[in-house]
Design a protein around this motif. Sequence first.
Motif, PDB file in Angstrom:
ATOM      1  N   GLU A 351     133.009  -7.906  -1.049  1.00  0.00           N
ATOM      2  CA  GLU A 351     133.376  -7.616   0.341  1.00  0.00           C
ATOM      3  C   GLU A 351     133.715  -8.919   1.063  1.00  0.00           C
ATOM      4  OE1 GLU A 351     129.742  -5.756   1.607  1.00  0.00           O
ATOM      5  OE2 GLU A 351     128.710  -7.675   1.775  1.00  0.00           O
ATOM      6  N   GLY A 352     134.339  -8.750   2.235  1.00  0.00           N
ATOM      7  CA  GLY A 352     134.585  -9.892   3.112  1.00  0.00           C
ATOM      8  C   GLY A 352     135.706 -10.815   2.672  1.00  0.00           C
ATOM      9  N   ALA A 353     136.717 -10.276   1.970  1.00  0.00           N
ATOM     10  CA  ALA A 353     137.840 -11.126   1.569  1.00  0.00           C
ATOM     11  C   ALA A 353     138.417 -11.843   2.785  1.00  0.00           C
ATOM     12  CB  ALA A 353     138.920 -10.272   0.905  1.00  0.00           C
ATOM     13  N   HIS A 354     138.823 -13.089   2.592  1.00  0.00           N
ATOM     14  CA  HIS A 354     139.444 -13.902   3.655  1.00  0.00           C
ATOM     15  C   HIS A 354     138.506 -14.124   4.849  1.00  0.00           C
ATOM     16  CE1 HIS A 354     143.814 -12.714   2.254  1.00  0.00           C
ATOM     17  NE2 HIS A 354     143.000 -12.937   1.252  1.00  0.00           N
ATOM     18  N   SER A 355     137.202 -14.119   4.629  1.00  0.00           N
ATOM     19  CA  SER A 355     136.274 -14.334   5.738  1.00  0.00           C
ATOM     20  C   SER A 355     135.122 -15.219   5.264  1.00  0.00           C
ATOM     21  CB  SER A 355     135.702 -12.991   6.224  1.00  0.00           C
ATOM     22  OG  SER A 355     134.533 -12.656   5.478  1.00  0.00           O
ATOM     23  N   PRO A 356     134.362 -15.793   6.207  1.00  0.00           N
ATOM     24  CA  PRO A 356     133.256 -16.673   5.804  1.00  0.00           C
ATOM     25  C   PRO A 356     132.183 -15.957   4.980  1.00  0.00           C
ATOM     26  CG  PRO A 356     133.734 -16.904   8.159  1.00  0.00           C
ATOM     27  CD  PRO A 356     134.549 -15.762   7.672  1.00  0.00           C
ATOM     28  N   GLN A 357     132.176 -14.614   5.026  1.00  0.00           N
ATOM     29  CA  GLN A 357     131.146 -13.855   4.283  1.00  0.00           C
ATOM     30  C   GLN A 357     131.613 -13.412   2.903  1.00  0.00           C
ATOM     31  OE1 GLN A 357     131.662 -12.948   7.729  1.00  0.00           O
ATOM     32  NE2 GLN A 357     130.026 -14.435   8.052  1.00  0.00           N
ATOM     33  N   GLU A 358     132.781 -13.869   2.492  1.00  0.00           N
ATOM     34  CA  GLU A 358     133.346 -13.389   1.214  1.00  0.00           C
ATOM     35  C   GLU A 358     132.313 -13.483   0.088  1.00  0.00           C
ATOM     36  OE1 GLU A 358     137.370 -14.507   0.402  1.00  0.00           O
ATOM     37  OE2 GLU A 358     137.138 -14.277  -1.758  1.00  0.00           O
ATOM     38  N   ASN A 359     132.076 -12.375  -0.596  1.00  0.00           N
ATOM     39  CA  ASN A 359     131.103 -12.384  -1.692  1.00  0.00           C
ATOM     40  C   ASN A 359     131.397 -11.296  -2.711  1.00  0.00           C
ATOM     41  OD1 ASN A 359     129.138  -9.893  -1.370  1.00  0.00           O
ATOM     42  ND2 ASN A 359     129.514 -10.645   0.710  1.00  0.00           N
ATOM     43  N   ILE A 360     130.798 -11.446  -3.891  1.00  0.00           N
ATOM     44  CA  ILE A 360     130.945 -10.421  -4.935  1.00  0.00           C
ATOM     45  C   ILE A 360     129.572  -9.997  -5.442  1.00  0.00           C
ATOM     46  CG2 ILE A 360     133.218 -11.193  -5.709  1.00  0.00           C
ATOM     47  CD1 ILE A 360     131.808 -12.612  -8.045  1.00  0.00           C
ATOM     48  N   ARG A 361     129.538  -8.800  -6.034  1.00  0.00           N
ATOM     49  CA  ARG A 361     128.302  -8.314  -6.643  1.00  0.00           C
ATOM     50  C   ARG A 361     128.289  -8.783  -8.096  1.00  0.00           C
ATOM     51  NH1 ARG A 361     126.579  -3.519  -8.759  1.00  0.00           N
ATOM     52  NH2 ARG A 361     128.479  -2.351  -8.309  1.00  0.00           N
ATOM     53  N   ILE A 362     127.317  -9.634  -8.426  1.00  0.00           N
ATOM     54  CA  ILE A 362     127.274 -10.238  -9.761  1.00  0.00           C
ATOM     55  C   ILE A 362     127.041  -9.176 -10.836  1.00  0.00           C
ATOM     56  CG2 ILE A 362     125.980 -11.851 -11.223  1.00  0.00           C
ATOM     57  CD1 ILE A 362     125.461 -13.494  -8.664  1.00  0.00           C
ATOM     58  N   GLY A 363     126.207  -8.195 -10.520  1.00  0.00           N
ATOM     59  CA  GLY A 363     125.882  -7.151 -11.491  1.00  0.00           C
ATOM     60  C   GLY A 363     127.089  -6.341 -11.948  1.00  0.00           C
ATOM     61  N   ALA A 364     128.167  -6.368 -11.146  1.00  0.00           N
ATOM     62  CA  ALA A 364     129.352  -5.585 -11.521  1.00  0.00           C
ATOM     63  C   ALA A 364     130.292  -6.364 -12.436  1.00  0.00           C
ATOM     64  CB  ALA A 364     130.104  -5.149 -10.257  1.00  0.00           C
ATOM     65  N   LEU A 365     130.089  -7.687 -12.574  1.00  0.00           N
ATOM     66  CA  LEU A 365     131.029  -8.495 -13.362  1.00  0.00           C
ATOM     67  C   LEU A 365     131.136  -8.022 -14.823  1.00  0.00           C
ATOM     68  CD1 LEU A 365     130.260 -12.094 -11.965  1.00  0.00           C
ATOM     69  CD2 LEU A 365     132.408 -10.820 -11.674  1.00  0.00           C
ATOM     70  N   PRO A 366     130.007  -7.788 -15.519  1.00  0.00           N
ATOM     71  CA  PRO A 366     130.131  -7.356 -16.916  1.00  0.00           C
ATOM     72  C   PRO A 366     130.871  -6.023 -17.063  1.00  0.00           C
ATOM     73  CG  PRO A 366     127.906  -8.116 -16.477  1.00  0.00           C
ATOM     74  CD  PRO A 366     128.598  -8.039 -15.152  1.00  0.00           C
ATOM     75  N   GLU A 367     130.601  -5.077 -16.165  1.00  0.00           N
ATOM     76  CA  GLU A 367     131.299  -3.783 -16.220  1.00  0.00           C
ATOM     77  C   GLU A 367     132.799  -3.950 -16.076  1.00  0.00           C
ATOM     78  OE1 GLU A 367     129.955  -1.316 -13.025  1.00  0.00           O
ATOM     79  OE2 GLU A 367     127.923  -1.238 -13.881  1.00  0.00           O
ATOM     80  N   ARG A 368     133.176  -4.773 -15.106  1.00  0.00           N
ATOM     81  CA  ARG A 368     134.621  -4.967 -14.870  1.00  0.00           C
ATOM     82  C   ARG A 368     135.264  -5.629 -16.078  1.00  0.00           C
ATOM     83  NH1 ARG A 368     135.583  -1.558 -10.673  1.00  0.00           N
ATOM     84  NH2 ARG A 368     137.519  -2.571 -10.081  1.00  0.00           N
ATOM     85  N   ALA A 369     134.576  -6.615 -16.667  1.00  0.00           N
ATOM     86  CA  ALA A 369     135.138  -7.294 -17.843  1.00  0.00           C
ATOM     87  C   ALA A 369     135.248  -6.320 -19.020  1.00  0.00           C
ATOM     88  CB  ALA A 369     134.283  -8.501 -18.215  1.00  0.00           C
ATOM     89  N   ALA A 370     134.242  -5.450 -19.167  1.00  0.00           N
ATOM     90  CA  ALA A 370     134.286  -4.466 -20.254  1.00  0.00           C
ATOM     91  C   ALA A 370     135.449  -3.504 -20.046  1.00  0.00           C
ATOM     92  CB  ALA A 370     132.955  -3.704 -20.325  1.00  0.00           C
TER      93      ALA A 370
END
Length: 379
Positions: A351-370
């Motif tokens: 969430e928060g693209a192009h904003s100071p709060q921009e962040n990602i959910r680390i737990g979702a990274l493996p699922e997306r890569a799979a």
Amino acid sequence: MKSLLKWLRPREAAMARLVGQFARAESPSLDKAAVDRFGRLVAAEWRRRGAQVALLRQRQRGDHVRAEWNPSGRRAQGQILVLGHLDTVYGLGTLARMPFRISRGRAFGPGVFDMKGGLVIALFAIDALAEAKLTPGKRIVFLWTSDEEIGSETSRAVIEREAQRSSAVLVLEPAAGPLGLVKTGRKGVGEIELIATGRAAHAGLNPEDGVNAIQEIALQIARISQWNQPRRGITVNAGVIEGGTRTNVIPEHARVVVDLRAERAEDMRALGRKFRELRPILRGAKLQIRGGFNRPPMERRASARLYDCARALAKEMGVTLGEAYVGGGSDGNFTAAVGVPTLDGLGAVGEGAHSPQENIRIGALPERAALVAGLLATL
Ligand SMILES: [Zn+2]
């Protein structure tokens, strides 16, 4: 699918570390030296994985990075294009105010979501495929461009060329919403200007000689506003209006600029026709119409088959993968417009693209890569 995810799950921390390394290499679109530095870092990761890497050098913007991964060599039949960008919207030095950090399962920092997380997902997808000895039947070209955030001026031609050689395009732009929806449709966008010319006269002495251009434009806005069909994805928005000089003068000039959006190309064409057929409503008024649609829609049918495929793979992992329509554009609009099936929003969940709060959910990274790995192995 399960085995890919099983191998990737324990690599979650390593993925987050690489996102951090990428975020710390700032790469604002307008700073060629910085984008080139980051591009070399990304290129090194691909070379380490045995990809053939070419820097598409240029003077104006950062060099684009093209990595070709072709484990089946000469037996490869066709090509799949994976698309993303190296540049971010954050100026050099943003990192000092917005350092990379991990907190409560999320990684924060400039560009982690849009879209350095996506770049990391691609690298680990390849690692998982290599580990599982799954050899894609096609040549896979990863194209990381340097100017997406400023309109893709220097990359559009190479994007379209690589897309035309490919049977599918996977775009690693951020996913939509907290559930990580992929993007299967983007609206076509246009801009039309209506210019009314009336006849000036004194509002008190001889109003009967005047033709009120503001009134003409107001009547036209009332007419075109009825063309809104939000449920069908058609929107007509009068966004800017100008006209008149003084209250005691019947205005000779007025204009309105309208934003148009449509989900379907046929609706886009029909709407354009309706605008061109507009005639003045007031007797003696003249009406000019300028502009039209400039970005074709990415229609759902262009990505439906890819989405079905992605959803089936996600289901095998026990994940429900949803889809979203979005109003804005990406490089996926170009590849869909040249007729190549395109699935967008396969990148990080955050969430928060192009904003100071921009962040990602680390737990979702493996699922997306799979998911990306699964698509590359089956398409
Ligand atoms: Zn982006």
